[in-house]
Every structure is written in C-alpha cells, then in structure tokens.
Design a protein around this motif. Structure first.
Motif, PDB file in Angstrom:
ATOM      1  N   MET A 506       1.064  -1.345   0.440  1.00  0.00           N
ATOM      2  CA  MET A 506       0.267  -0.046  -0.301  1.00  0.00           C
ATOM      3  C   MET A 506       0.676   1.067  -0.252  1.00  0.00           C
ATOM      4  N   LEU A 507       1.727   1.268   0.660  1.00  0.00           N
ATOM      5  CA  LEU A 507       2.429   2.570   1.019  1.00  0.00           C
ATOM      6  C   LEU A 507       3.575   2.971  -0.687  1.00  0.00           C
ATOM      7  N   LEU A 508       4.184   1.545  -0.421  1.00  0.00           N
ATOM      8  CA  LEU A 508       4.927   2.109  -1.817  1.00  0.00           C
ATOM      9  C   LEU A 508       4.208   2.034  -3.663  1.00  0.00           C
ATOM     10  N   GLY A 509       3.167   1.751  -3.241  1.00  0.00           N
ATOM     11  CA  GLY A 509       1.657   1.976  -4.583  1.00  0.00           C
ATOM     12  C   GLY A 509       1.484   3.506  -4.297  1.00  0.00           C
ATOM     13  N   GLY A 510       1.345   4.196  -3.201  1.00  0.00           N
ATOM     14  CA  GLY A 510       1.992   5.553  -2.921  1.00  0.00           C
ATOM     15  C   GLY A 510       2.843   6.129  -3.763  1.00  0.00           C
ATOM     16  N   LEU A 511       3.906   5.584  -3.762  1.00  0.00           N
ATOM     17  CA  LEU A 511       4.974   6.434  -4.264  1.00  0.00           C
ATOM     18  C   LEU A 511       4.651   6.619  -5.863  1.00  0.00           C
ATOM     19  N   THR A 512       3.948   5.642  -6.215  1.00  0.00           N
ATOM     20  CA  THR A 512       3.820   5.936  -7.740  1.00  0.00           C
ATOM     21  C   THR A 512       2.560   6.627  -8.315  1.00  0.00           C
ATOM     22  N   ASP A 513       2.439   7.857  -7.164  1.00  0.00           N
ATOM     23  CA  ASP A 513       1.094   8.511  -7.846  1.00  0.00           C
ATOM     24  C   ASP A 513       1.769   9.857  -7.875  1.00  0.00           C
ATOM     25  N   TYR A 514       1.413  10.067  -9.793  1.00  0.00           N
ATOM     26  CA  TYR A 514       1.729  11.320 -10.417  1.00  0.00           C
ATOM     27  C   TYR A 514       0.237  12.050 -11.180  1.00  0.00           C
ATOM     28  N   SER A 515      -0.781  11.847 -10.054  1.00  0.00           N
ATOM     29  CA  SER A 515      -1.705  12.352 -10.860  1.00  0.00           C
ATOM     30  C   SER A 515      -1.697  14.508 -10.715  1.00  0.00           C
ATOM     31  N   THR A 516      -2.498  14.490 -11.130  1.00  0.00           N
ATOM     32  CA  THR A 516      -2.694  16.106 -11.985  1.00  0.00           C
ATOM     33  C   THR A 516      -3.974  16.683 -12.533  1.00  0.00           C
ATOM     34  N   ASP A 517      -3.983  17.439 -11.674  1.00  0.00           N
ATOM     35  CA  ASP A 517      -5.386  18.625 -11.907  1.00  0.00           C
ATOM     36  C   ASP A 517      -5.039  19.948 -12.015  1.00  0.00           C
ATOM     37  N   SER A 518      -5.941  21.069 -12.067  1.00  0.00           N
ATOM     38  CA  SER A 518      -6.030  21.809 -12.078  1.00  0.00           C
ATOM     39  C   SER A 518      -4.871  22.428 -10.662  1.00  0.00           C
ATOM     40  N   ARG A 519      -4.882  21.787 -10.520  1.00  0.00           N
ATOM     41  CA  ARG A 519      -4.395  22.335  -8.787  1.00  0.00           C
ATOM     42  C   ARG A 519      -2.426  21.674  -9.163  1.00  0.00           C
ATOM     43  N   GLY A 520      -2.229  21.442 -10.075  1.00  0.00           N
ATOM     44  CA  GLY A 520      -0.636  20.981 -10.242  1.00  0.00           C
ATOM     45  C   GLY A 520      -0.724  19.507 -10.195  1.00  0.00           C
ATOM     46  N   ASP A 521       0.786  18.819  -9.596  1.00  0.00           N
ATOM     47  CA  ASP A 521       0.832  17.403  -9.448  1.00  0.00           C
ATOM     48  C   ASP A 521       0.274  17.106  -7.849  1.00  0.00           C
ATOM     49  N   VAL A 522      -1.029  17.070  -7.431  1.00  0.00           N
ATOM     50  CA  VAL A 522      -1.216  16.766  -6.050  1.00  0.00           C
ATOM     51  C   VAL A 522      -1.229  15.527  -5.932  1.00  0.00           C
ATOM     52  N   GLY A 523      -0.351  14.468  -6.826  1.00  0.00           N
ATOM     53  CA  GLY A 523      -0.347  13.164  -6.472  1.00  0.00           C
ATOM     54  C   GLY A 523       1.497  13.599  -5.226  1.00  0.00           C
TER      55      GLY A 523
END
Length: 847
Positions: A506-523
């Motif tokens: 679960m924790l290592l999965g969090g390191l792959t979060d590169y999601s972005t939206d209008s706020r920028g690199d929210v991941g």
C-alpha cells in the motif's frame, strides 16, 4: 510694547490652532510636521499659554476622534516631552491617555487600524524618560512599566514591539525606577521581541515571573487579546495564558475562569472563540498543576465552573452556532476544549456530555466538505486530536478493554465512511482511524487496513482524490505504530509476518501517484505522505522485529526514494532526500539489506546528513547522479533525472543536466559502463512509452545528450543497436501524437541520431522529411530549421555537390505555406538527398 506682545501671541495662537487641526490630517507627513510645529511654537509661549496648548492637545484623545487624531496627538505630546514642555502638573492628565494609546486598536472590516498610534505612544513614553525627574514619575511607574512590557511582548506588530522595547530601555537607563528593568531588558531587547511566537510563549513567561507584571499581563490578554480580530493572536494569547497559569493559579481559577465562562457562550464570535480556547488552556494548565502537587484534579474548580465547562458545547449546539462561517471557528475551538478536558482527566466518565462531544467530532468530520479550503486542515486536525484524547480517557474500562458494542459501532462506522463520495469525508475518517487507540482497534486491524487500502487506490472515479490518498497513507503508518509489531502474532492485532507485505504494498503504491489536476501535481501530496509512512513503519520494524524486513522490500524502498530524490519539484525532492538519509544512517540498529550501503555512505557522509540542502539543485544533483554508477539504483535515478533534465524550471534543468553530463564524461570511454547505461536508458523509455509525464522530458534530455556528444563511443559503429532501438522508440512515441512539445523534442532527437553510421541515417532522414510535411505549420518550420542546423553540423550527411541547393531550399521555403506547396519542396529535397519520397496515405497523420 503691550500691543506688539499681544499681537505676537495672537498670531501664535492662530498658528497653534491651525497646527492642532493639522494633527488630524489624513497624511502622516502633515501630522508629523504639525507636531514638530507645535513643539517649536509652544517653546516660545509663556507657561500659561503653553499649558493651554497642551489642554487643547488632550482633546485629540477622545474616542469620537479618528486614529489620525490619536496619532497626531501622540506625536505632538512626544515633541513637547522631548523639549521639556510637558509640565509635571500635567502628568496625571497625560499618562491615562498614553496608556490607552498604547493599546489603541480599532477594528475596520477584516483588519484594524492603530499600529501607528501605538508606535507614537511608545515615542511619548521614550520622551517621558527625558522630560521628567525620576521622582515626578514615581506615582505612575507601575502603570507605565506594565504597559510598555505588555506592548513589547504582546503587540501584534513587530515595529510596535520594538518601539516599546526601546522606550522601556530609555526609561530604565534614564529613570532607573522601573521594577526589574535590567533583567527584563536582557530578555526582551530590540532583537528578541522580533519573533512574535517567542514573545508570547517564552519571554512572557520570564517577565510574568516578576510579581509586579503577572496580573497586568494576564488581564491584558483576557481583556484585549482573546477577542482580537486576528485569529493567530487569539490562539497565541490562549497558549500564553496556559503558560502564565503556573504564576497565578488561584487568580486564574477564582477570577479569570469565571469571567471567561459567560464570554464563551456570548454573542461576539471572536470573543467566544478566544474565550473557549482560553478556558481549555487554563483548565488544562490548572489540572497539570494539581497533578504535580498530588492534589485532586478538581482542586482548583468548584461545581459551578465544572458545570460551566460542560455547558459550553450544549449551549452552542442549542443555539446552532456550529453552522455556517462561525462554525469554522466554533468547531475546532470546542474540539480543542474536548481534547484539553480529556487530557485533564476531568471526572465526566458516564456523563451525557461525552455522547455530545462524540457527536460533535463525528459531525465535524462529516461537515468537512462544507468548510472553506483555508480552514479545512485545521478543523480536521482539531477533531482528530479531540477524538484521540476522548477515547483514551473515557472509553477504556479498568481492565484496559473497550466496550465491545462501542468498539463495533465506532470502527464499523468510520470504515464505512471511507467509501464516501465526498473526498473530505474520506480524509477526515482516514485520519480518525489513524488516531484511535489500540484498545479500540484490537481485533479489527485487517478491517481497518482493508478500508484504508481502498482509499489509497487510484480509480477513474476518484483520480483527483489525492488528499484522501494522502490522509489514508498517513493513517496506515499511525495504525501500525498504535498496534505494534509481533512477528508471529495475529494479523488482527499486530503488524506481523502475515500482513507486513500488504502494508508495504500500500505504501509503495503511494510512491507511484503522479496524478495531476488544475491544482498541479496533486499526487505529490500522496508521495510525500507515502515516504514519511514508509520511514515510520520501517523504523518501527527495525526497532522491534528487524527480521520482518525483506531484502527485496528494502531495495524497493531505497530505489524509489532515490528516484524521488532526483525529481524536479524541490519540496518533494528535499523530503525524499531527508527520508533516504534517515534510513541510511539510522543505527539503533541499522536498517538491513540497504543496497550498496558502503558506496552510499561515501557519497552521503553521516556528517552531512543535516547540512546537505536537498532543496538547492546545485547541492542535490551532483550527489544523486553519483548513484548512476550503482547498478541497483541506476534505473530509478535515471528515471527521476529524465524528468528534471528535460523539465522547464531553469535552475533545476541547469544543475541536473550539468551533473548528468559530468557523470557521462567519466564513463564515455568505458564501453561496458556505457552499454549498461544505454540499456537502462532504453528500458526507462520503453517502460514509459506514451506516458507524457516521463516521455516528453526524456526526449528533451536525449536531445541534449546527443548534442553534447554523450554517445560518441557508439557513433562510429555501423547501425549500433542503441541508436536503432532509440529511433524505433522515438518513432513509436510520436505516432499519431498531436502534442507540440513532444513533436518538437523528437525532432531534436532525430537530428541527433544522424551522427550514427549505417542504414539508420536514411530512416532518420525519411522520418524528418515526414515531419517537414506535418499538418502543424509550427512543426514543419521547426523541422526545417533543425535539419538546416544538422546539415551544417554533420556535413558528411549530404553530397557536397548538392549541399548548397539543399540548404537554400530549407532556408528560403516558407514551410508554413499550404501543404501541396510544401510537399513539392520536400520531394525535391528527397531527390537531392536520395531519400525515398513519403507516399500520401489517406487518413494518415504522418504528413
């Protein structure tokens, strides 16, 4: 002679009258000039007339006057005092006015005016020191010294605190009658009062140790500061009251608390907010004092006070004051009250108020979507802290167990809220689960972890829920720390061999979060939380059951951290670097299975753990690129570097590129090292095909590397596999692409590949000629420009007999013209350079 004298004084009185009007002018420079003028004129008047001027001057200090009049009046009084024109008989009239001016603060909308008045009042006090004999000020010395100390420590504005400190110093030096003057000056000098938090929480405690100042300081905070318009001042004031309680516990319990309790349910929002926080802080301080002295918790409280503390929530709830914008202040304030009363071990076990408090905490967590974004984090953290304290004090029985029905209701309810469609509700209940004590989570660990796992997953429906993922990742580590480690224990009660892999996944999965939206690199929020949680869980295992740490897991953690340490955003790079070095240098006992530990300790010496500034690209990248020489880290560091070197931030780009090229210079003639590096580079490209976050900057980086001659070792070999595979990958990356930046970067790569020998050249030229007729004019123009530069740089590409004609066509053609015109010119170039002409295919995006 009489006539001349009378005329002179008449003119003087008219002038003085005009100057008195000038003291109220809207412009500071006019008020300042008027004050100086009054000082000069008054010095030339007889004593009686001069006293009349002072009498008129004191009319400026009416509460019907504006802050301009108060400011001008203070400046004039200071000028008169400086010139010795304030008669001793006037001290009794002037001192009360100046004491009011020292605390003058008039609210205007969402701010206030009056800092200039307070500053000028300090100037008057400074002038007093020069104007009067010490004996003349003796009756007022306690009032003046207390007011100056209060202004120096508790004023909101730094210039006023410093002015008060300077005035206090002048009086200590010239009058010598201020109580404990030298000691206070040492603690509250001009520089010490620059930090507001230090003033409120440290210097105030020292000064309150002198009995002359204790009560005036407490009274000022209660009367003037807990109702201040600035929320930060209110909160600091209540913390200061907590600290000052030990100096006057009886006064706090018998006078201050009974005064605050009615205010905490009053009508004014700011007063109510400050009073609730003050009640919480003072109660907590009194209970700590009682406990230290082996007295009952309720030693300082009578029944009426205890009932008043319980009534606060009930009264606010009855009057619906938790709603709307006011609720944004009331909810965290009452949550702080709940937390402090729980920590104080108040005798409320079994009281209905506990149910009311629990309702408020749950309702606050459910109401987070309605709270403004600026206040949301504070409201959430207040509710979570209150929940932890409430559970620890009131939900555990004498055997250390929880009521099964209560446990089932609380945990099941919180886990079910994790799937709420509102992101903020997920955030709140994730953090709430992380705050629950062990006796409530006992036997429920898997249920909680499964619930949090669902929040950490990125699904199409909640890809933008980065804050919820962040809070779930934080909560996972908190739950692990709460439950403790036992290798062969039950997975429902401990972190053990049966669930440790699930937790790390679960924790290592969090390191792959590169999601972005209008706020920028929210991941980035989730990645930052994942890094912190990985560190906390790993250190927990190291200190308890080190054998649970698998070598493969440790390698993954260190490699992912190395990648994050090479990326472009300073804040996240710095955090990754901090976590990386913490794990590397932890020695109680050391973290096992760290790949290439000896080389890492040479690159990152223990002595530089605290001093290495990861935020500065100039310091971070020269170190992190050294990891490219370590096989375990090469892929991950190169993946991170590609985003930095090909990025848009000038300083990051410059230093990361410099460091990369520096490393390439070291290995450029080492065939095996180059083969390994190029293989890794192609693997990074393959794994991130059509992933624009990596592939676009990677193309830019490749363009720079080709231009810097990084691959010169391979250029002389016919159809070198690296160049062939790179060409294939680039071609695949831009297929059907409409991204201008990607296409432009690829042109640079194709032009750079022309330096490789063999059949590849014809394929490269064919690809470039395809781009010369791209549907986007800007791509056609860029291609022509870069091909022109390429042909000048690599002169062996084209036959010397036709080179002039080729360059002329490239430079003179308007490549932004209509496609049929451009295509004709392109085909002409194909003939001159013996390259097959691209054929027009229907519905193809190649041309």
């Amino acid at each position: 002679m009489y006539f001349l004298t009378h005329t002179k004084y008449t003119h003087a009185s008219h002038t003085a009258e005009q100057l008195l009007v000038g003291l109220k002018d809207k412009d500071t420079i006019v008020r300042w000039s008027a004050a100086k003028g009054i000082g000069r004129i008054t010095g030339r008047l007889p004593k009686e007339l001069a006293d009349d001027v002072i009498g008129s001057l004191l009319d400026c200090f009416s509460f019907q006057e504006t802050d301009n009049a108060w400011h001008g009046g203070c400046l004039a009084l200071a000028e008169l005092g400086r010139r010795g024109l304030l008669l001793p008989s006037r001290i009794s009239d002037v001192v009360p006015v100046i004491l009011k001016a020292l605390t003058y603060d008039e609210k205007r909308g969402a701010c206030s005016v009056g800092s200039n008045v307070r500053d000028a009042a300090c100037y008057v006090c400074w002038a007093f020191a020069r104007a009067y004999d010490p004996a003349e000020l003796i009756p007022f010395i306690h009032q003046i010294s207390s007011a100056l100390v209060i202004a120096a420590v508790f004023d909101r504005d730094v210039n006023c605190r410093r002015a008060a400190s300077a005035a206090f110093q002048e009086n200590v030096g010239r009058q010598g009658t201020f109580p404990h003057g030298i000691d206070i000056l040492t603690a509250a000098d001009y520089f010490a009062v620059g930090n507001r938090v230090n003033c409120y929480l440290t210097i105030s405690m020292y000064i309150a140790g002198f009995p002359e100042y204790t009560q005036p300081m407490i009274d000022h905070l209660v009367n003037m500061k807990i109702n201040h318009w600035d929320c930060i001042i209110r909160e600091l004031s209540t913390k200061a009251l907590h600290n000052l309680t030990q100096q006057a516990p009886e006064y706090m319990a018998d006078v201050v608390l009974p005064r605050l309790l009615p205010l905490s349910v009053g009508t004014d929002l700011h007063t109510r907010h400050g009073a609730i926080l003050a009640c919480a802080e003072i109660t907590h301080a009194l209970c700590k004092l009682a406990e230290e002295n082996n007295r009952s918790v309720t030693h300082y409280f009578n029944e009426k006070t205890l009932e008043g503390l319980k009534q606060i929530h009930q009264e606010l709830s009855r009057r619906q004051l938790y709603r709307g914008l006011g609720g944004e202040l009331m909810r965290p304030a009452v949550c702080t009250l709940i937390e402090k009363l729980s920590l104080s071990k108040m005798p409320f076990r079994g009281d209905p108020i506990i149910g009311g408090w629990q309702w408020l905490i749950n309702d606050t967590l459910r109401s987070l979507p309605l709270v403004s974004s600026g206040a949301r984090q504070h409201v959430k953290e207040s509710a979570v802290s209150a929940l932890a304290a409430l559970c620890n004090e009131y939900y555990i029985n004498e055997e250390g167990e929880a009521d099964p029905a209560l446990q089932d209701e609380l945990v099941t309810q919180y886990v079910s809220e994790l799937q709420n469609t509102e992101e903020m509700i997920r955030c709140g209940f994730s953090r709430a689960l992380g705050a629950l004590p062990r006796f409530l989570l006992k036997g429920r660990l898997q249920q909680v972890l499964e619930g949090l796992k669902k929040v950490t997953l990125i699904t199409p429906a909640d890809v933008s829920f980065a804050e919820a993922r962040r809070d779930a990742l934080i909560a996972i580590a908190k739950v692990c720390q709460t439950m403790g480690v036992k290798g062969d224990g039950s997975q429902e009660e401990y972190v053990c061999k049966d669930n440790i892999n699930q937790i790390y996944a679960m924790l290592l999965g969090g390191l792959t979060d590169y999601s972005t939206d209008s706020r920028g690199d929210v991941g980035g929020w989730a990645r930052e939380a994942a890094m912190t949680s990985l560190m906390e869980v790993t250190l927990l295992l190291v200190q308890n059951e080190v054998e649970l740490i698998d070598a493969n897991i440790c390698k993954q953690i260190m490699c992912w951290l190395a990648q994050q340490s090479a990326e472009k955003i300073d804040k996240f790079r710095a955090h990754a670097g901090y976590v990386f070095l913490t794990l590397l240098h932890f020695d109680r006992p050391p973290v096992p299975h760290v790949p290439h530990r000896q080389e890492l300790e040479r690159i990152f010496p223990r002595s530089e753990k605290e001093t290495l500034n990861w935020n500065a690209p100039s310091e971070a990248f020269p170190r992190i690129t050294q990891l490219l020489g370590l096989p375990a880290y090469q892929y991950y560091v190169l993946l991170g570097l590609s985003v930095s070197v090909g990025g848009l931030t000038e300083t990051t780009l410059r230093y990361s590129a410099q460091s990369l090229f520096g490393y390439m210079k070291i290995i450029r003639n080492n065939s095996s090292a180059m083969e390994s590096f190029c293989e890794t580079l192609l693997k990074v490209f393959e794994d991130n095909l059509h992933n624009d976050r990596v592939s676009v900057p990677l193309l830019t980086m490749l363009d720079q590397m080709l231009g810097n001659g990084c691959f010169d070792l391979f250029t002389t070999q016919e159809n070198h596999p690296f160049a062939v595979r790179l060409f294939t990958l680039c071609k695949e990356e831009i297929r059907r692409s409409k991204a201008i930046r990607k296409l432009r970067s690829s042109i640079g790569v194709f032009c750079g590949l022309i330096q490789f020998q063999g059949d590849l050249r014809e394929k490269v030229l064919f690809q470039l000629f395809l781009l010369l007729c791209h549907s986007f004019p800007v791509i056609r123009k860029t291609t022509a420009s870069q091909v022109y530069e390429m042909l000048i740089t690599y002169s062996d590409v084209v036959d010397p007999a036709t080179v002039e004609e080729v360059l002329t066509i490239l430079s003179d053609t308007n490549w932004e013209a209509e496609l049929p015109v451009v295509r004709e010119k392109r085909n002409c170039l194909c003939d001159l350079m013996s390259v097959p002409k691209p054929q027009l295919v229907p519905k193809s995006s190649a041309q």
